[in-house]
Design a protein around this motif. Structure first.
Motif, PDB file in Angstrom:
ATOM      1  N   ALA A  60       0.832  -1.201   0.000  1.00  0.00           N
ATOM      2  CA  ALA A  60       0.000   0.000   0.000  1.00  0.00           C
ATOM      3  C   ALA A  60       0.869   1.255   0.000  1.00  0.00           C
ATOM      4  O   ALA A  60       0.586   2.229  -0.717  1.00  0.00           O
ATOM      5  CB  ALA A  60      -0.930  -0.007   1.207  1.00  0.00           C
ATOM      6  N   PHE A  61       1.935   1.243   0.791  1.00  0.00           N
ATOM      7  CA  PHE A  61       2.829   2.408   0.841  1.00  0.00           C
ATOM      8  C   PHE A  61       3.504   2.627  -0.507  1.00  0.00           C
ATOM      9  O   PHE A  61       3.578   3.757  -1.002  1.00  0.00           O
ATOM     10  CB  PHE A  61       3.873   2.224   1.936  1.00  0.00           C
ATOM     11  N   LEU A  62       4.003   1.559  -1.110  1.00  0.00           N
ATOM     12  CA  LEU A  62       4.652   1.670  -2.424  1.00  0.00           C
ATOM     13  C   LEU A  62       3.683   2.188  -3.475  1.00  0.00           C
ATOM     14  O   LEU A  62       4.030   3.057  -4.288  1.00  0.00           O
ATOM     15  CB  LEU A  62       5.195   0.310  -2.850  1.00  0.00           C
ATOM     16  N   ALA A  63       2.449   1.666  -3.457  1.00  0.00           N
ATOM     17  CA  ALA A  63       1.452   2.087  -4.440  1.00  0.00           C
ATOM     18  C   ALA A  63       1.102   3.558  -4.262  1.00  0.00           C
ATOM     19  O   ALA A  63       1.043   4.317  -5.245  1.00  0.00           O
ATOM     20  CB  ALA A  63       0.195   1.233  -4.303  1.00  0.00           C
ATOM     21  N   GLY A  64       0.873   3.984  -3.023  1.00  0.00           N
ATOM     22  CA  GLY A  64       0.561   5.382  -2.779  1.00  0.00           C
ATOM     23  C   GLY A  64       1.694   6.301  -3.179  1.00  0.00           C
ATOM     24  O   GLY A  64       1.472   7.384  -3.744  1.00  0.00           O
ATOM     25  N   THR A 116      -5.952  10.600 -16.553  1.00  0.00           N
ATOM     26  CA  THR A 116      -6.452  11.508 -17.579  1.00  0.00           C
ATOM     27  C   THR A 116      -5.921  11.119 -18.956  1.00  0.00           C
ATOM     28  O   THR A 116      -6.629  11.217 -19.956  1.00  0.00           O
ATOM     29  CB  THR A 116      -6.039  12.956 -17.267  1.00  0.00           C
ATOM     30  N   LEU A 117      -4.677  10.659 -19.001  1.00  0.00           N
ATOM     31  CA  LEU A 117      -4.046  10.323 -20.275  1.00  0.00           C
ATOM     32  C   LEU A 117      -4.290   8.880 -20.698  1.00  0.00           C
ATOM     33  O   LEU A 117      -3.712   8.426 -21.686  1.00  0.00           O
ATOM     34  CB  LEU A 117      -2.544  10.596 -20.191  1.00  0.00           C
ATOM     35  N   GLY A 118      -5.093   8.142 -19.950  1.00  0.00           N
ATOM     36  CA  GLY A 118      -5.532   6.831 -20.406  1.00  0.00           C
ATOM     37  C   GLY A 118      -4.766   5.637 -19.891  1.00  0.00           C
ATOM     38  O   GLY A 118      -4.993   4.512 -20.364  1.00  0.00           O
ATOM     39  N   VAL A 119      -3.872   5.832 -18.928  1.00  0.00           N
ATOM     40  CA  VAL A 119      -3.098   4.696 -18.422  1.00  0.00           C
ATOM     41  C   VAL A 119      -4.014   3.669 -17.768  1.00  0.00           C
ATOM     42  O   VAL A 119      -3.907   2.458 -18.012  1.00  0.00           O
ATOM     43  CB  VAL A 119      -2.022   5.160 -17.423  1.00  0.00           C
ATOM     44  N   THR A 154       2.589   4.524 -12.754  1.00  0.00           N
ATOM     45  CA  THR A 154       1.171   4.245 -12.557  1.00  0.00           C
ATOM     46  C   THR A 154       0.789   2.877 -13.117  1.00  0.00           C
ATOM     47  O   THR A 154       0.080   2.105 -12.470  1.00  0.00           O
ATOM     48  CB  THR A 154       0.314   5.330 -13.234  1.00  0.00           C
ATOM     49  N   GLY A 155       1.253   2.588 -14.335  1.00  0.00           N
ATOM     50  CA  GLY A 155       0.912   1.315 -14.955  1.00  0.00           C
ATOM     51  C   GLY A 155       1.411   0.131 -14.146  1.00  0.00           C
ATOM     52  O   GLY A 155       0.692  -0.865 -13.984  1.00  0.00           O
ATOM     53  N   SER A 156       2.630   0.230 -13.618  1.00  0.00           N
ATOM     54  CA  SER A 156       3.169  -0.854 -12.798  1.00  0.00           C
ATOM     55  C   SER A 156       2.335  -1.073 -11.555  1.00  0.00           C
ATOM     56  O   SER A 156       2.104  -2.210 -11.132  1.00  0.00           O
ATOM     57  CB  SER A 156       4.612  -0.530 -12.383  1.00  0.00           C
ATOM     58  N   THR A 157       1.868   0.020 -10.965  1.00  0.00           N
ATOM     59  CA  THR A 157       1.116  -0.070  -9.714  1.00  0.00           C
ATOM     60  C   THR A 157      -0.266  -0.656  -9.925  1.00  0.00           C
ATOM     61  O   THR A 157      -0.656  -1.633  -9.282  1.00  0.00           O
ATOM     62  CB  THR A 157       1.000   1.323  -9.071  1.00  0.00           C
ATOM     63  N   ILE A 158      -1.038  -0.075 -10.846  1.00  0.00           N
ATOM     64  CA  ILE A 158      -2.418  -0.533 -11.008  1.00  0.00           C
ATOM     65  C   ILE A 158      -2.484  -1.910 -11.652  1.00  0.00           C
ATOM     66  O   ILE A 158      -3.489  -2.605 -11.527  1.00  0.00           O
ATOM     67  CB  ILE A 158      -3.254   0.476 -11.819  1.00  0.00           C
TER      68      ILE A 158
END
Length: 341
Positions: free
Chosen positions: A68-72, A95-98, A253-257
């Motif tokens: 959770a900390f890494l993602a935030g 916003t950019l579609g990731v 962002t992509g790695s996290t989600i």
């Protein structure tokens, strides 16, 4: 300033420890330290600490809290970069579609049963990351064809249009595979449940390396905040720098989600909080966005798993309920100040 930085680092550490301690089964902080000392350094455990307590702390809560900390941290740093590079308080990788691209990649796995050879267990995060990053790269390529200078508004509008198109494909898959939609809905709401050390060891080097890489551009981010003309006059290659920073933040962002699902508003809210507390200099904005964003995500996850215990809320619901009104307050208060001036 150093005292303020140290204070929030301590607050982040305290939030992590409290989140490990609190839950449906309370574990005293002293026992948390004993379990960590036993697992890391091989120290002897007191007799009152059971195997179940060790499992709760080391196998369940600690990897979940660290994730959770890494993602935030990753999402908040990504948001700070997007807002500065595009000079828009509402800009983000979403916003950019990731997130749209990652959702499409996830839907291919969950609906169509797509599986990568030799990497079946990692198919969902890998395709989520690849599709998320590919979406923003395609959006930027289209924006470059439309506007050779890659103006900020062109990038944002292209990203929004491309995001809507990708969302339409994902919705089509939903309509074709209604019976299998529950897993996809759960993924899109975001969760840290059932995540283990394996996920932490994969995401940690990506998030840490990405944040440190972006921190190296703190001077360029300061210059870009004043506009591209000023940046070019000082000697900053604004187009190359913008591309590098946008792709790097999108990769974060992509790695996290890809691992935890879609969680919004953290990347929008946290950079505004940090700028109010530490000012606009990105040598503070980037690292403190990581610290405060990580602590906020840990808090949201704690709320998600305790407020209706033993049931668990999706983390994305909690971040939206906290982040949406807070961001609205910040955004409209700024507009009020601007209009008053």
């Amino acid at each position: 300033m150093r005292i303020k930085v140290a204070l929030f680092v301590v607050i982040g550490l305290v939030m992590v420890l409290l989140s490990i301690s609190l839950g449906s089964a309370h574990v005293p902080l002293a026992d948390v330290f004993h379990v960590i000392g036993h697992a890391v350094f091989g120290l002897d455990l007191p007799e009152h600490i059971t195997a179940a307590t060790v499992s709760i702390v080391w196998s369940l809560r600690l990897p979940r809290v660290l994730l959770a900390f890494l993602a935030g941290s990753a999402l908040s740093v990504s948001g700070a970069v997007m807002q500065s590079v595009l000079q828009n308080p509402l800009a983000s990788s979403y916003t950019l579609g990731v997130s749209s691209g990652a959702s499409l990649g996830a839907s291919l796995v969950l609906f169509l049963g797509v599986s990568l050879p030799f990497l079946a267990m990692l198919t969902l995060p890998i395709l989520g990351f690849v599709f998320g990053l590919a979406t923003i790269l395609l959006a930027m390529a289209i924006a470059k064809r439309i506007d050779g200078s890659m103006g900020n508004q062109t990038i944002i509008l292209t990203g929004i249009v491309f995001s809507l198109f990708v969302n339409a494909i994902t919705t089509l898959l939903f309509s074709l595979f209604l019976n299998d939609s529950n897993r996809m809905i759960a993924w899109q709401m975001g969760s840290f449940a059932m995540r283990d050390w394996h996920t932490v060891w994969i995401l940690a080097p990506i998030a840490v390396a990405g944040i440190f890489f972006i921190t190296r551009f703190h001077w360029e981010l300061d210059i870009l905040s004043f506009g591209e003309e000023q940046a070019e006059a000082i000697g900053v290659n604004s187009r190359h720098t913008k591309t590098t920073l946008l792709v790097s933040s999108a990769a974060l962002t992509g790695s996290t989600i890809a691992f935890i699902g879609v969680i919004g508003f953290v990347d929008l809210v946290v950079p505004h909080i940090v700028r109010r507390l530490f000012g606009p200099a990105h040598r503070y904005v980037i690292p403190m966005s990581a610290v405060i964003g990580g602590a906020l995500m840990v808090l949201c996850d704690l709320i998600a798993r305790t407020v209706l215990a033993p049931r668990e809320l999706p983390v994305g619901v909690v971040t939206a309920m906290i982040g949406a009104p807070f961001f609205a307050y910040i955004y409209f208060s700024k507009r009020g100040v601007s209009n008053g001036a």
